[in-house]
Design a protein around this motif. Structure first.
Motif, PDB file in Angstrom:
ATOM      1  N   GLY A  34       0.794  -1.230   0.000  1.00 36.31           N
ATOM      2  CA  GLY A  34       0.000   0.000   0.000  1.00 36.31           C
ATOM      3  C   GLY A  34       0.821   1.271   0.000  1.00 36.31           C
ATOM      4  N   ASN A  35       2.160   1.180  -0.047  1.00 36.92           N
ATOM      5  CA  ASN A  35       3.014   2.365  -0.120  1.00 36.92           C
ATOM      6  C   ASN A  35       2.823   3.029  -1.478  1.00 36.92           C
ATOM      7  OD1 ASN A  35       4.125   1.681   2.398  1.00 36.92           O
ATOM      8  ND2 ASN A  35       5.670   0.411   1.426  1.00 36.92           N
ATOM      9  N   LEU A  36       2.813   4.369  -1.495  1.00 34.41           N
ATOM     10  CA  LEU A  36       2.639   5.131  -2.734  1.00 34.41           C
ATOM     11  C   LEU A  36       3.968   5.744  -3.158  1.00 34.41           C
ATOM     12  CD1 LEU A  36      -0.636   7.027  -1.793  1.00 34.41           C
ATOM     13  CD2 LEU A  36      -0.422   4.929  -3.122  1.00 34.41           C
ATOM     14  N   TYR A  37       4.217   5.795  -4.462  1.00 31.70           N
ATOM     15  CA  TYR A  37       5.478   6.299  -5.003  1.00 31.70           C
ATOM     16  C   TYR A  37       5.208   7.461  -5.946  1.00 31.70           C
ATOM     17  CZ  TYR A  37       7.154   2.053  -2.957  1.00 31.70           C
ATOM     18  OH  TYR A  37       7.451   1.065  -2.046  1.00 31.70           O
ATOM     19  N   PHE A  38       5.997   8.530  -5.796  1.00 31.91           N
ATOM     20  CA  PHE A  38       5.818   9.766  -6.555  1.00 31.91           C
ATOM     21  C   PHE A  38       7.125  10.181  -7.207  1.00 31.91           C
ATOM     22  CE2 PHE A  38       2.533   9.797  -3.366  1.00 31.91           C
ATOM     23  CZ  PHE A  38       1.439  10.313  -4.033  1.00 31.91           C
ATOM     24  N   GLU A  39       6.989  10.964  -8.293  1.00 33.29           N
ATOM     25  CA  GLU A  39       8.160  11.484  -9.000  1.00 33.29           C
ATOM     26  C   GLU A  39       7.829  12.894  -9.472  1.00 33.29           C
ATOM     27  OE1 GLU A  39      11.083   9.312 -11.925  1.00 33.29           O
ATOM     28  OE2 GLU A  39       9.299   9.947 -13.024  1.00 33.29           O
ATOM     29  N   GLY A  40       8.841  13.784  -9.429  1.00 34.11           N
ATOM     30  CA  GLY A  40       8.644  15.136  -9.923  1.00 34.11           C
ATOM     31  C   GLY A  40       9.803  16.030  -9.557  1.00 34.11           C
ATOM     32  N   GLY A  41      10.055  17.013 -10.382  1.00 31.82           N
ATOM     33  CA  GLY A  41      11.164  17.922 -10.145  1.00 31.82           C
ATOM     34  C   GLY A  41      12.502  17.263 -10.448  1.00 31.82           C
ATOM     35  N   LYS A  42      13.575  17.971 -10.149  1.00 29.04           N
ATOM     36  CA  LYS A  42      14.929  17.451 -10.397  1.00 29.04           C
ATOM     37  C   LYS A  42      15.759  17.596  -9.134  1.00 29.04           C
ATOM     38  CE  LYS A  42      14.572  16.901 -14.945  1.00 29.04           C
ATOM     39  NZ  LYS A  42      14.588  15.617 -15.568  1.00 29.04           N
ATOM     40  N   ASP A  43      16.673  16.650  -8.914  1.00 33.13           N
ATOM     41  CA  ASP A  43      17.604  16.782  -7.796  1.00 33.13           C
ATOM     42  C   ASP A  43      18.832  17.551  -8.274  1.00 33.13           C
ATOM     43  OD1 ASP A  43      19.167  14.985  -9.230  1.00 33.13           O
ATOM     44  OD2 ASP A  43      19.008  13.362  -7.775  1.00 33.13           O
ATOM     45  N   MET A  44      19.842  17.698  -7.432  1.00 36.96           N
ATOM     46  CA  MET A  44      21.003  18.514  -7.790  1.00 36.96           C
ATOM     47  C   MET A  44      21.868  17.886  -8.880  1.00 36.96           C
ATOM     48  SD  MET A  44      23.116  18.145  -4.320  1.00 36.96           S
ATOM     49  CE  MET A  44      24.406  17.003  -4.101  1.00 36.96           C
ATOM     50  N   HIS A  45      21.618  16.615  -9.208  1.00 34.56           N
ATOM     51  CA  HIS A  45      22.348  15.951 -10.294  1.00 34.56           C
ATOM     52  C   HIS A  45      21.544  15.927 -11.587  1.00 34.56           C
ATOM     53  CE1 HIS A  45      25.304  14.696  -7.368  1.00 34.56           C
ATOM     54  NE2 HIS A  45      24.358  14.156  -6.635  1.00 34.56           N
ATOM     55  N   GLY A  46      20.375  16.536 -11.575  1.00 36.41           N
ATOM     56  CA  GLY A  46      19.541  16.584 -12.766  1.00 36.41           C
ATOM     57  C   GLY A  46      18.632  15.381 -12.933  1.00 36.41           C
ATOM     58  N   ARG A  47      18.645  14.463 -11.983  1.00 45.07           N
ATOM     59  CA  ARG A  47      17.775  13.287 -12.057  1.00 45.07           C
ATOM     60  C   ARG A  47      16.428  13.615 -11.434  1.00 45.07           C
ATOM     61  NH1 ARG A  47      21.627   9.138  -8.992  1.00 45.07           N
ATOM     62  NH2 ARG A  47      21.160  10.739  -7.470  1.00 45.07           N
ATOM     63  N   PRO A  48      15.365  12.916 -11.833  1.00 38.90           N
ATOM     64  CA  PRO A  48      14.058  13.188 -11.235  1.00 38.90           C
ATOM     65  C   PRO A  48      14.030  12.810  -9.753  1.00 38.90           C
ATOM     66  CG  PRO A  48      13.938  11.334 -12.755  1.00 38.90           C
ATOM     67  CD  PRO A  48      15.306  11.905 -12.877  1.00 38.90           C
ATOM     68  N   ARG A  49      13.375  13.639  -8.933  1.00 40.40           N
ATOM     69  CA  ARG A  49      13.214  13.342  -7.498  1.00 40.40           C
ATOM     70  C   ARG A  49      12.142  12.290  -7.333  1.00 40.40           C
ATOM     71  NH1 ARG A  49      13.760  17.407  -3.134  1.00 40.40           N
ATOM     72  NH2 ARG A  49      13.734  15.412  -2.101  1.00 40.40           N
ATOM     73  N   ARG A  50      12.350  11.380  -6.376  1.00 41.83           N
ATOM     74  CA  ARG A  50      11.409  10.296  -6.141  1.00 41.83           C
ATOM     75  C   ARG A  50      11.121  10.173  -4.654  1.00 41.83           C
ATOM     76  NH1 ARG A  50      14.123   6.074 -10.511  1.00 41.83           N
ATOM     77  NH2 ARG A  50      13.347   7.204 -12.328  1.00 41.83           N
ATOM     78  N   TRP A  51       9.855   9.871  -4.313  1.00 39.41           N
ATOM     79  CA  TRP A  51       9.421   9.765  -2.923  1.00 39.41           C
ATOM     80  C   TRP A  51       8.612   8.497  -2.724  1.00 39.41           C
ATOM     81  CZ3 TRP A  51       9.012  14.276  -5.654  1.00 39.41           C
ATOM     82  CH2 TRP A  51       9.628  15.406  -5.132  1.00 39.41           C
ATOM     83  N   VAL A  52       8.599   8.053  -1.475  1.00 42.53           N
ATOM     84  CA  VAL A  52       7.666   7.006  -1.043  1.00 42.53           C
ATOM     85  C   VAL A  52       6.862   7.572   0.117  1.00 42.53           C
ATOM     86  CG1 VAL A  52       9.388   5.941   0.498  1.00 42.53           C
ATOM     87  CG2 VAL A  52       7.412   4.629  -0.227  1.00 42.53           C
ATOM     88  N   ILE A  53       5.570   7.335   0.088  1.00 44.22           N
ATOM     89  CA  ILE A  53       4.674   7.668   1.196  1.00 44.22           C
ATOM     90  C   ILE A  53       4.221   6.329   1.755  1.00 44.22           C
ATOM     91  CG2 ILE A  53       2.552   8.794   1.905  1.00 44.22           C
ATOM     92  CD1 ILE A  53       4.748  10.707   0.969  1.00 44.22           C
ATOM     93  N   TYR A  54       4.667   6.035   2.972  1.00 40.95           N
ATOM     94  CA  TYR A  54       4.389   4.742   3.581  1.00 40.95           C
ATOM     95  C   TYR A  54       2.939   4.642   4.015  1.00 40.95           C
ATOM     96  CZ  TYR A  54       9.450   4.527   3.928  1.00 40.95           C
ATOM     97  OH  TYR A  54      10.778   4.515   3.642  1.00 40.95           O
ATOM     98  N   LYS A  55       2.387   3.459   3.881  1.00 44.59           N
ATOM     99  CA  LYS A  55       1.082   3.189   4.475  1.00 44.59           C
ATOM    100  C   LYS A  55       1.376   2.593   5.841  1.00 44.59           C
ATOM    101  CE  LYS A  55      -3.264   0.865   4.012  1.00 44.59           C
ATOM    102  NZ  LYS A  55      -4.084  -0.031   3.206  1.00 44.59           N
ATOM    103  N   GLY A  56       1.082   3.336   6.878  1.00 46.91           N
ATOM    104  CA  GLY A  56       1.423   2.892   8.224  1.00 46.91           C
ATOM    105  C   GLY A  56       2.719   3.538   8.666  1.00 46.91           C
TER     106      GLY A  56
END
Length: 130
Positions: A34-56
């Motif tokens: 049930g964890n959700l994963y997101f992507e958007g923007g760029k980090d300092m190396h030019g790669r896309p930023r990625r996140w996880v939002i934990y369920k629980g």
């Protein structure tokens, strides 16, 4: 989850500020837990930023290996498209069980009774005079 808990606690899910910061980001997928994963923007190396939002609770050992590799840019696309399907002999990922009743306790551990099997004849204790 109450509104005050959402605003002030970070250890049991995403805070209000995190959810607000994810607006405009792309939801990339969801794992079996049930964890959700997101992507958007760029980090300092030019790669896309990625996140996880934990369920629980926020526990990094609850991220399956395939999503771990996506979060850490080891694969470019989401695991459903980038990786082959799981084989029948592969076991599902298990979160870290330390501190729970299901944690591994070797023979001789105090939690497992404190009695260990006696040494067999192939063991000889070290002696400083020998």
């Amino acid at each position: 989850m109450g509104i005050l808990q959402t605003i002030f606690t970070w250890w049991d899910g995403a805070t209000f500020g995190t959810r607000l910061g994810l607006s405009g980001k792309s939801r990339m997928g969801e794992d079996d837990l049930g964890n959700l994963y997101f992507e958007g923007g760029k980090d300092m190396h030019g790669r896309p930023r990625r996140w996880v939002i934990y369920k629980g609770s926020n526990d990094a050992s609850r991220v399956p290996p395939e999503w771990f590799s996506w979060l850490h840019h080891q694969i470019d696309d989401v695991p459903d498209r980038a990786l082959p399907p799981l084989r029948g002999w592969e076991k599902p990922a298990v979160p870290n069980l330390t501190g729970t009743a299901l944690a591994y306790r070797p023979p001789g551990a105090l939690d497992a009774g404190g009695e260990r099997v006696r040494a067999t004849g192939d063991y000889e204790a070290w002696n400083p005079e020998a």
